[in-house]
Design an enzyme around this catalytic site. Sequence first.
Site, PDB file in Angstrom:
ATOM      1  N   ASP A  80      17.148 102.370  73.872  1.00 12.77           N
ATOM      2  CA  ASP A  80      17.322 101.966  75.265  1.00 12.77           C
ATOM      3  C   ASP A  80      17.415 100.451  75.395  1.00 12.77           C
ATOM      4  OD1 ASP A  80      14.617 101.999  74.405  1.00 12.77           O
ATOM      5  OD2 ASP A  80      13.900 101.860  76.462  1.00 12.77           O
ATOM      6  N   GLU A 138      11.965 103.547  75.145  1.00 14.95           N
ATOM      7  CA  GLU A 138      10.755 102.899  74.621  1.00 14.95           C
ATOM      8  C   GLU A 138      10.221 101.845  75.584  1.00 14.95           C
ATOM      9  OE1 GLU A 138       8.290  99.904  73.003  1.00 14.95           O
ATOM     10  OE2 GLU A 138      10.408  99.498  73.418  1.00 14.95           O
TER      11      GLU A 138
END
Length: 388
Positions: A80, A138
Amino acid sequence: MLEKINELIDQNYDEMVNIRRYLHQNPELSFLEDKTAEYIADFYTELNIPFEQNVGGNGVVATLKGGKPGRTIALRADFDALPIQDEKDVAYKSKVPGVMHACGHDAHTASLLVLAKIVNDFKDDLPGTLVFVHQHAEEIPPGGAKSIIETGILDDIDAIFGNHFWSQTDVGKIHTRSGSFMAGADKFSIQINGAGGHGAYPHQTKDSIVIGALLVTQLQTVISRRLDPLETAVLTIGEFNSGTSFNIIADQANLTGTVRYCNQDIQNQIINDMQQIIDGVAKTYDVEITLDYDKGYPPVINHPTETKIILDAAKKITEVNEAIEVMPQMAAEDFSYYLQKKPGAFFFTGAKQKGSSYPHHHPMFDIDETALPIAAKVLIGAYFEAQK
């Protein structure tokens, strides 16, 4: 076999860079990484390596079973991005306004994908099983690690290893630590409900700004005067919002901040001490003050055996000139959830650019891409070390 794999990692360096730069130009925010997850799934489809999509959200988990008996080892990379405008003047600058890979997750993904491609050609001779964990989200609690674990897809692994490219550490250095390696990270917000009024008549009010300012200073004593000096923790007020005009005493103030700690037992002590101080200030000024405390990622606690495996693997790599244990970092990582469930270790791969060095989560963040193959070699080296 490992020597040949490492040679192929070097030979596939350009592909690692190309994948990293493609992902860098096409970042997606946490929990919204649909196209990135599809890109990863397509990669494994081409390799004919079995995988599962939508694991705990946008997670992708691929499994490569070796032809020989052995342990099942997982390797993890996150994918991400962050809500930051990319300000670098490079050809691979983010194409998405206000979104960029400012923490290296694009590089994590690139190195693991190419590693999977290389070891796939050796699967008949591989001992045990390799599990490639591509994790979403995350950057934002509750994170993707927790939801991936909750699916049960990693119940049968024997150990897990993960890497983070570190822009403040020189290329060629591998850093890790047995025990507390990265901090737990929590978020809190405090609301002060006072009584506002005219700036000329403060005696008729309960000034939330004055009370808030007192709290900012008093809460610092949680660390400096209530915590054992040998413990490591941080309490930071990041936001102080109050007031509407120069001549109005504000009736409400809002503070937000973060707590970082390395020892899980310290977390509750800090929360209790914060609440005591807040209750005392509220009573002193006869106002209502509420604390909303969100427990975030727990500390990254590396397991001793697996930490040694990382260091042993790193020391066998020609490009690595330093593989050592270092002091804990106060940054946080949801890799901690994997380590609560299974043995494993997390490590940093030095990726500092020559001539410039911007920290993680900075709009000018970048890495030295020559670190990509080093991380891949440490990961696959750890896999083979873990089979011994």
